[in-house]
Design an enzyme around this catalytic site. Sequence first.
Site, PDB file in Angstrom:
ATOM      1  N   SER A 206       5.383 -10.519  -3.846  1.00  0.00           N
ATOM      2  CA  SER A 206       3.946 -10.652  -3.598  1.00  0.00           C
ATOM      3  C   SER A 206       3.296 -11.309  -4.797  1.00  0.00           C
ATOM      4  CB  SER A 206       3.348  -9.252  -3.402  1.00  0.00           C
ATOM      5  OG  SER A 206       1.943  -9.265  -3.529  1.00  0.00           O
TER       6      SER A 206
ATOM      7  N   TYR B  31       2.373  -1.149  -8.046  1.00  0.00           N
ATOM      8  CA  TYR B  31       2.771  -2.088  -6.995  1.00  0.00           C
ATOM      9  C   TYR B  31       3.208  -3.409  -7.610  1.00  0.00           C
ATOM     10  CZ  TYR B  31       2.606  -4.938  -2.752  1.00  0.00           C
ATOM     11  OH  TYR B  31       2.926  -5.779  -1.710  1.00  0.00           O
TER      12      TYR B  31
END
Length: 314
Positions: free
Chosen positions: A161, A187
């Site tokens: 990501s 994350y």
Amino acid sequence: MTHTNRITTPFTGQSTAAEVLEGVDLRGRRAVVTGGASGIGVETARALAAAGAEVTIAVRDLDAGKRTAEDIAATTEGAAVLVAPLDLADRASVAAFAAAWEGPLHILVNNAGVMACPETRTPEGWELQFATNHLGHFALAVGLHPALAAAGGARVVSVSSSAHLRSPVVFDDIHFRERPYDPWLAYGQSKTANVLFAVEAARRWAGDGIAVNALMPGGIRTALQRHVTEEELERLRAQAGGGGITWKTVEQGAATSVLVAASPLLDGVSGRYFEDCQEAEPNREGTRRGVAAYALDPEAATLLWQVSADLLDL
């Protein structure tokens, strides 16, 4: 580590998974897609099955998996979609999945993930996002390595990501034992780990004919964001300069995954990071595009592999 010969393709951020695999024949190939019952995982599995691959969707929720398999079979002529249980945060579940696999595996799409969740720890005391997004997939890929090697020309897809730009892997405190827990830093760190895994696996497994690449699918509203409120998204948009997040459909979101998984345009390409169906440029500070130098750092990649193998007793 930058590659001078950056890989480009005729596809774009608007291309769909079906367009990327148009004319590609995957008959006789077998694929595993983790998290294949939601979000871009569904469309990744659908596109691979439509091209003729036998696809196993590896999911925590078997009922959702079965519904997805039935949906793909109903809408895709000749699709072969199997469902198997897999909980990436549970070491025994990952080991059982790998042990149960028989025969070659041509495509492994490490797609499942958790994003920006409240602080949660596994029974081992590991931070959940790192444990699920990285360690679970690491253990799965290593466990399936013999099947990938047996396939000849296998591909492993590591879904990362642009959030990797938020944090390198903080080796001194991976599990937020010393520093206050931050869901986005956790994350981001796990998504950097997904890229570093591709860098090191590409190096280690080149002799087995296994190509490993990472990618950023783009911004897609899916169940992945269940922990992210609209207020939080607005704040992120403002941070990114207002128009920073352009949303894709799930079909567009799966396009870069299937490009990396199965496009002949990427034959022989390994250890790289893609976005919008192109190899990414180096990140320029202040932007949310491209790949961070620390995510492609071969020394960090080797260290992460060792740390991961030690944690998992592999």
